[in-house]
Design a protein around this motif. Structure first.
Motif, PDB file in Angstrom:
ATOM      1  N   ASP A 185      41.210  44.690  30.179  1.00 46.25           N
ATOM      2  CA  ASP A 185      42.111  45.699  29.624  1.00 46.25           C
ATOM      3  C   ASP A 185      42.929  46.369  30.718  1.00 46.25           C
ATOM      4  N   GLY A 186      44.232  46.478  30.466  1.00 45.68           N
ATOM      5  CA  GLY A 186      45.111  47.194  31.382  1.00 45.68           C
ATOM      6  C   GLY A 186      45.458  46.454  32.649  1.00 45.68           C
ATOM      7  N   LEU A 187      45.041  45.204  32.770  1.00 45.95           N
ATOM      8  CA  LEU A 187      45.261  44.462  34.008  1.00 45.95           C
ATOM      9  C   LEU A 187      46.685  43.911  34.041  1.00 45.95           C
ATOM     10  N   MET A 188      47.392  44.169  35.149  1.00 42.35           N
ATOM     11  CA  MET A 188      48.735  43.636  35.346  1.00 42.35           C
ATOM     12  C   MET A 188      49.036  43.641  36.840  1.00 42.35           C
ATOM     13  N   ALA A 189      50.099  42.954  37.214  1.00 45.05           N
ATOM     14  CA  ALA A 189      50.481  42.917  38.622  1.00 45.05           C
ATOM     15  C   ALA A 189      50.663  44.336  39.136  1.00 45.05           C
ATOM     16  N   GLY A 190      50.081  44.614  40.302  1.00 47.25           N
ATOM     17  CA  GLY A 190      50.146  45.951  40.880  1.00 47.25           C
ATOM     18  C   GLY A 190      48.903  46.784  40.645  1.00 47.25           C
ATOM     19  N   THR A 191      48.004  46.287  39.790  1.00 47.17           N
ATOM     20  CA  THR A 191      46.764  47.017  39.485  1.00 47.17           C
ATOM     21  C   THR A 191      45.786  46.916  40.655  1.00 47.17           C
TER      22      THR A 191
ATOM     23  N   LEU B 117      46.045  43.445  42.677  1.00 55.96           N
ATOM     24  CA  LEU B 117      46.408  42.236  41.938  1.00 55.96           C
ATOM     25  C   LEU B 117      47.914  42.057  42.050  1.00 55.96           C
ATOM     26  N   THR B 118      48.338  40.997  42.707  1.00 54.63           N
ATOM     27  CA  THR B 118      49.770  40.795  42.911  1.00 54.63           C
ATOM     28  C   THR B 118      50.374  39.779  41.953  1.00 54.63           C
TER      29      THR B 118
ATOM     30  N   GLN C  69      45.832  27.289  27.824  1.00 51.59           N
ATOM     31  CA  GLN C  69      44.992  26.217  28.349  1.00 51.59           C
ATOM     32  C   GLN C  69      45.273  26.060  29.843  1.00 51.59           C
ATOM     33  N   VAL C  70      44.214  25.902  30.627  1.00 51.12           N
ATOM     34  CA  VAL C  70      44.392  25.719  32.070  1.00 51.12           C
ATOM     35  C   VAL C  70      43.651  24.468  32.519  1.00 51.12           C
ATOM     36  N   GLU C  71      44.101  23.893  33.615  1.00 50.07           N
ATOM     37  CA  GLU C  71      43.481  22.725  34.215  1.00 50.07           C
ATOM     38  C   GLU C  71      42.854  23.120  35.547  1.00 50.07           C
ATOM     39  N   PRO C  72      41.903  22.335  36.052  1.00 47.89           N
ATOM     40  CA  PRO C  72      41.287  22.671  37.338  1.00 47.89           C
ATOM     41  C   PRO C  72      42.335  22.812  38.440  1.00 47.89           C
ATOM     42  N   GLY C  73      42.202  23.869  39.247  1.00 45.10           N
ATOM     43  CA  GLY C  73      43.137  24.100  40.338  1.00 45.10           C
ATOM     44  C   GLY C  73      44.350  24.900  39.963  1.00 45.10           C
ATOM     45  N   MET C  74      44.543  25.215  38.674  1.00 38.59           N
ATOM     46  CA  MET C  74      45.693  26.010  38.261  1.00 38.59           C
ATOM     47  C   MET C  74      45.509  27.452  38.719  1.00 38.59           C
ATOM     48  N   LEU C  75      46.587  28.080  39.149  1.00 40.78           N
ATOM     49  CA  LEU C  75      46.528  29.459  39.627  1.00 40.78           C
ATOM     50  C   LEU C  75      46.295  30.423  38.473  1.00 40.78           C
ATOM     51  N   LEU C  76      45.246  31.242  38.607  1.00 34.99           N
ATOM     52  CA  LEU C  76      44.925  32.233  37.585  1.00 34.99           C
ATOM     53  C   LEU C  76      45.383  33.631  37.986  1.00 34.99           C
ATOM     54  N   ALA C  77      45.201  33.966  39.239  1.00 30.92           N
ATOM     55  CA  ALA C  77      45.540  35.308  39.715  1.00 30.92           C
ATOM     56  C   ALA C  77      45.567  35.292  41.238  1.00 30.92           C
TER      57      ALA C  77
END
Length: 613
Positions: free
Chosen positions: A556-562, A590-591, A600-608
């Motif tokens: 909850d409330g998570l966004m870039a800059g948090t 968190l940038t 859907q994500v695949e292995p190695g995909m950037l999450l954060a």
């Protein structure tokens, strides 16, 4: 008389039921999702029926389609296996209403025991309602299903609501039922269970005990029969309680009653109204086929005379496709080779070349050893696993071998807290130190035949490998006398076998290659390119998807800059019907958060990306 059985399941348990059906001369029918169109259980059955579904994970939960498939294929009975619809009273009733034989307990018995809360009330136990500090620690548990899904230990009252929400979500995904309850958490007890078998003529037979105390994340890892070191009076008590539970619901067929044993007392946990994953250890010590017994009971036959007393000891290990270096995340990919030597039983839903997908449980196989004594069974199983060829996704094989050889386990002093105490030591990487060199020499063998040596000294050849999460460099030379390396004597080297002499001891290294993946004995390596691709680099603090899956929730409330703190949950991935928490690796900001719920994500995909403060 039953002549054709549809197994409303997939994978290992479907294959296991099919084997018994063939032994009994019964025709077999498989059902499959699109993802399982070429799975072993689909290929093994006499006929198969495709089940349409919105997702492969939901396909096997469509009871209406399973019944329709049974009727279309001419089956006259349905075996549910375990998981999916195996403890769904509505499905059992639908099977019977369609005029088919249900190879399982009556729907009323399933209904009575399907909810763990109702089962406990039936045994005179009430769940906790208003939890206080004095009740801690407590266990949040899914009312339906099992396998550790929808289960959380809560040690701090402030975290209870979040864990309740997470457990509900996981239970709803795994079992289609989000009901959870709270009970006291008994630490460091033993998980002991009783196998029961009952017929339609009033006979209820307890078939010994099993110990399933070695559990990680509340999922059983190693099981054995009989439960070792159980006092005679406690052994008699749990058997009597198991029979009492079965008679309370007029049980028929195979089932298991589970207990937590601590301080000389047996605490009732639940009754599983189906065949258990660990049923082979009971079969081994009693010399029976529980699936065959299920079928005979479903045909109306009495159980007959008591079986011979338990003979010897049996131990089972569950081999999972999961990576200890990535917080035990489920792994997918091609299972190139699965071969387990020795006098052991191998129950699996895979053969060489099969794909381990993202949609289902990551268990590859169950390996079972039976011997006259517990020590012999444990030694046989550990040796078979240690020498097994398991080429493909990362597995828990090393954990299994080390667990079986741990002094606490060999002395039968284990409890459910075993891995809480020992997991870090048991998962410390111990690869073959000369594995990279052996891989490099095997690869260089072909070139050495064409005169790669020089008359003048030259720089050594180098190859780089990723092993146990770390990069290693192997150095060797082509000489007039063949391949040489510093610190060892190369006794023999070809594409499949390398023999090195180190300090006067010759050691053999069998080398198998699948593209860039190399296996040296039981050590897995990945050959690295000579010139790394700079486009694959990620910024410091990048969090990459450890597995294919779906982003089901963002904090909850998570966004870039948090601002975030180390260990703080950022998002949750769902894969193989389990939720995996992705946490901040460091304290900072968190940038970047390029994913959203439902993606859907695949292995190695950037999450954060988290930039350290």
């Amino acid at each position: 008389m039953i002549t054709s059985v549809l197994v409303a399941n997939r994978g290992e348990i479907a294959c296991r039921v099919f084997r018994t059906c063939r032994d009994l001369g019964i025709r077999t029918v498989a059902v499959h999702s699109d993802a399982d169109a070429n799975a072993l259980h689909t290929r093994m059955a006499d006929v198969s029926v495709r089940l349409p579904g919105e997702t492969p994970a939901d396909t096997y939960l469509r009871g209406d389609l399973v019944v329709k498939a049974a009727l279309a294929a001419g089956a006259d009975a349905v075996h549910p296996g375990y998981g999916f619809l195996s403890e769904n009273a509505g499905f059992a009733r639908a099977v019977e209403d369609a005029g088919l034989v249900w190879i399982g307990p009556p729907p009323s018995a399933i209904e009575a025991m399907a909810s763990k809360t109702r089962a406990k009330q039936l045994m005179g136990i009430e769940p906790l309602t208003d939890v206080t500090e004095a009740d801690l620690p407590v266990l949040v548990k899914a009312a339906a299903g099992g396998g550790g899904r929808g289960m959380r230990v809560v040690r701090h009252l402030a975290g209870l609501e979040a864990e309740l929400a997470a457990a509900r979500a996981e239970a709803a995904s795994a079992f289609g039922d989000g009901e959870v309850f709270v009970e006291p958490y008994v630490e460091n007890g033993r998980h002991v269970e009783v196998q029961i078998l009952a017929d339609t003529h009033g006979t209820v037979r307890p078939l010994g005990t099993r110990d399933c105390s070695l559990q990680r994340r509340h999922q059983k890892v190693i099981e054995e029969a009989p439960a070792p070191g159980l006092p005679a009076e406690l052994d008699e008590e749990v058997r009597a309680l198991a029979v009492r539970a079965a008679r309370a619901v007029d049980y028929v067929g195979a089932g298991t009653v589970e207990f937590l044993v601590a301080d000389g007392r047996a605490h009732f946990l639940e009754m599983n109204t189906r065949l258990q994953v660990e049923h082979p250890v009971t079969e081994a010590v009693f010399g029976i086929d529980l699936v065959a017994e299920q079928i005979r009971v479903a045909e109306g036959h009495p159980l007959g005379t008591d079986p011979a007393p338990a003979r010897g000891h049996a131990v089972e290990a569950r081999l999972y496709a999961e990576d200890p270096a990535r917080d035990w995340s489920p792994q997918t990919g091609t299972l190139h080779r699965l071969s387990v030597p020795g006098p052991v039983r191998l129950d699996t839903g895979y053969t060489d070349g099969d794909e381990i997908g993202v949609h289902y449980d990551p268990m590859i196989a169950k390996v079972v050893a039976h011997a006259p004594t517990r020590a012999e069974a444990v030694r046989t199983l550990a040796s078979a696993l240690e020498r097994a060829e398991i080429h493909g996704p990362a597995t828990n094989r090393d954990l299994l071998v080390r667990s079986l050889r741990h002094p606490e386990f060999t002395a039968a002093r284990m409890d459910t807290g075993f891995y809480d105490r020992h997991l870090p030591d048991l998962t410390e990487p111990h690869p073959y130190p000369h594995a990279p060199l052996a891989a490099a020499l095997a690869d260089a063998h072909g070139r050495s035949r064409f005169g790669g040596w020089r008359n003048v000294p030259s720089q050594p050849q180098t190859k780089r490998y990723l092993m146990a999460g770390e990069e290693h460099e192997a150095r060797y030379r082509h000489t007039r006398n063949g391949l040489e390396a510093d610190g060892v004597r190369v006794v023999h080297a070809d594409a499949r076998l390398v023999i090195l002499e180190v300090d006067g001891v010759e050691r053999k290294y069998e080398v198998t290659r699948y593209g860039e993946q190399v296996y040296v004995n039981t050590t897995a390596l990945t050959a690295l390119p000579r010139f790394p691709d700079p486009t694959t680099d990620h910024a410091p603090g990048s969090l990459l998807a450890p597995m294919p899956g779906t982003v089901v929730r963002v904090a909850d409330g998570l966004m870039a800059g948090t601002p975030v703190t180390a260990g703080e949950p950022l998002l949750w991935l769902e894969a193989m019907k389990m939720q995996h928490k992705i946490t901040a690796p460091v304290t900072g900001t968190l940038t970047s958060l390029p994913v959203t719920p439902g993606q859907q994500v695949e292995p190695g995909m950037l999450l954060a990306v988290v930039q350290e403060a």
